[in-house]
Write an enzyme that holds these catalytic residues in place. Structure first.
Site, PDB file in Angstrom:
ATOM      1  N   GLY A 270      50.999  -4.587   7.958  1.00 31.18           N
ATOM      2  CA  GLY A 270      51.402  -3.302   7.417  1.00 31.18           C
ATOM      3  C   GLY A 270      50.306  -2.474   6.790  1.00 31.18           C
TER       4      GLY A 270
ATOM      5  N   HIS B 122      47.421   3.038  18.633  1.00 32.84           N
ATOM      6  CA  HIS B 122      46.863   1.969  19.470  1.00 32.84           C
ATOM      7  C   HIS B 122      45.372   1.843  19.120  1.00 32.84           C
ATOM      8  CE1 HIS B 122      46.443  -0.757  22.839  1.00 32.84           C
ATOM      9  NE2 HIS B 122      45.351  -0.091  23.172  1.00 32.84           N
TER      10      HIS B 122
ATOM     11  N   GLN C  82      38.110   2.923   9.765  1.00 36.78           N
ATOM     12  CA  GLN C  82      37.467   4.205  10.059  1.00 36.78           C
ATOM     13  C   GLN C  82      38.310   5.088  10.976  1.00 36.78           C
ATOM     14  OE1 GLN C  82      33.422   3.714  11.415  1.00 36.78           O
ATOM     15  NE2 GLN C  82      32.855   2.392   9.700  1.00 36.78           N
TER      16      GLN C  82
HETATM   17  C1  GRF Z   1      46.890  -2.350  14.207  1.00 40.06           C
HETATM   18  O1  GRF Z   1      45.637  -2.807  14.641  1.00 40.06           O
HETATM   19  C2  GRF Z   1      47.419  -1.349  15.191  1.00 40.06           C
HETATM   20  O2  GRF Z   1      46.430  -0.612  15.853  1.00 40.06           O
HETATM   21  C3  GRF Z   1      48.104  -2.214  16.186  1.00 40.06           C
HETATM   22  O3  GRF Z   1      48.688  -3.272  15.445  1.00 40.06           O
HETATM   23  C4  GRF Z   1      47.954  -3.447  14.248  1.00 40.06           C
HETATM   24  C5  GRF Z   1      48.897  -3.318  13.107  1.00 40.06           C
HETATM   25  O4  GRF Z   1      48.263  -3.660  11.951  1.00 40.06           O
HETATM   26  N1  GRF Z   1      49.103  -1.454  16.893  1.00 40.06           N
HETATM   27  P1  GRF Z   1      49.029  -3.417  10.549  1.00 40.06           P
HETATM   28  O5  GRF Z   1      50.342  -4.184  10.626  1.00 40.06           O
HETATM   29  O6  GRF Z   1      49.264  -1.938  10.428  1.00 40.06           O
HETATM   30  O7  GRF Z   1      48.087  -3.949   9.532  1.00 40.06           O
END
Ligand code: GRF
Length: 214
Positions: A18, A116, A185
């Site tokens: 999250g 993504h 970033q």
């Molecule tokens: C992130 O790297 C996002 O790009 C991908 O899943 C991951 C989620 O990470 N879709 P978080 O749960 O927001 O830390």
């Protein structure tokens, strides 16, 4: 997405730590995202720390897991019901690792966005998620990676692109180090920015391409 009677309501769908949800929460609090309220958070994973982050910020949070239903069809129905309950103007997929039901894509066409961790169309599509994206980028030897926010359509990472941000690859990068840099970033910057642009009526879709009018 613009509501006449108040801020844009968003539902954030999560599966993991999250950190993107946290970036959204912080940006709403700090005023980088305006005209927006986080109406709810939904996860398919009851252990997702993202649910804890929601609860810590008094945001309604729930788990709808495929494991709790006898069929995928039933899960799909319950998931869409749970989303609709929040009456969202925008759905934000922030690391949500479940296939979105076609009925939900239809109902929320150009009102559902995804983050993504690559510069689409590189390193995206089936099988490209989480660390796998960064492993593939390092294996290919690209010098620049990044993240993309796009509207969700029936394909995998194929909808109209809203924002992208590039990040340099370092020669000594491990997949984990690269993932972290892309999150810090790029992801945590462009996802809040995309939400703010949409909340303020600055994003248009024409011929399956996105136009941003600041
Ligand atoms: C992130 O790297 C996002 O790009 C991908 O899943 C991951 C989620 O990470 N879709 P978080 O749960 O927001 O830390």
């Amino acid at each position: 997405m613009l509501r006449k009677d108040g801020p844009m309501r968003i539902v954030v769908m999560v599966s993991g730590g999250g950190t993107n949800l946290q970036a959204i929460i912080d940006s709403v609090r700090d005023g980088q995202i305006t005209n927006t309220e986080i109406a709810g958070v939904i996860s398919n994973n009851k252990n997702a720390y993202a649910l804890e982050r929601a609860r810590e910020n008094n945001i309604p949070a729930m788990c709808i897991s495929p494991k709790d239903y006898v069929s995928r069809e039933e899960f799909n129905e319950k998931l869409l019901e749970a989303v609709n309950e929040f009456s969202p103007d925008l759905i934000v997929l922030a690391g949500f690792l479940v296939v979105i039901p076609p009925a939900m894509i239809e109902r929320y066409r150009n009102r559902m966005i995804n983050i993504h961790p690559s510069l689409i169309p590189s390193f995206c599509g089936k099988g490209y998620y989480g660390l796998k994206v960064h492993e593939a980028a390092l294996k290919r030897g690209v010098k620049v990676v990044g993240a993309t926010v796009h509207f969700v359509d029936e394909g995998t990472d194929t909808g109209p692109i809203i924002l992208q941000k590039a990040v340099e690859v370092h020669s000594d990068d491990t997949p984990e180090a690269l993932q972290r840099r892309v999150m810090e970033q790029a992801e945590w910057k462009i996802l809040p920015r995309a939400i703010d642009l949409i909340a303020n009526g600055k994003v248009y879709v024409a011929d399956n391409r996105v136009i941003i009018r600041e």
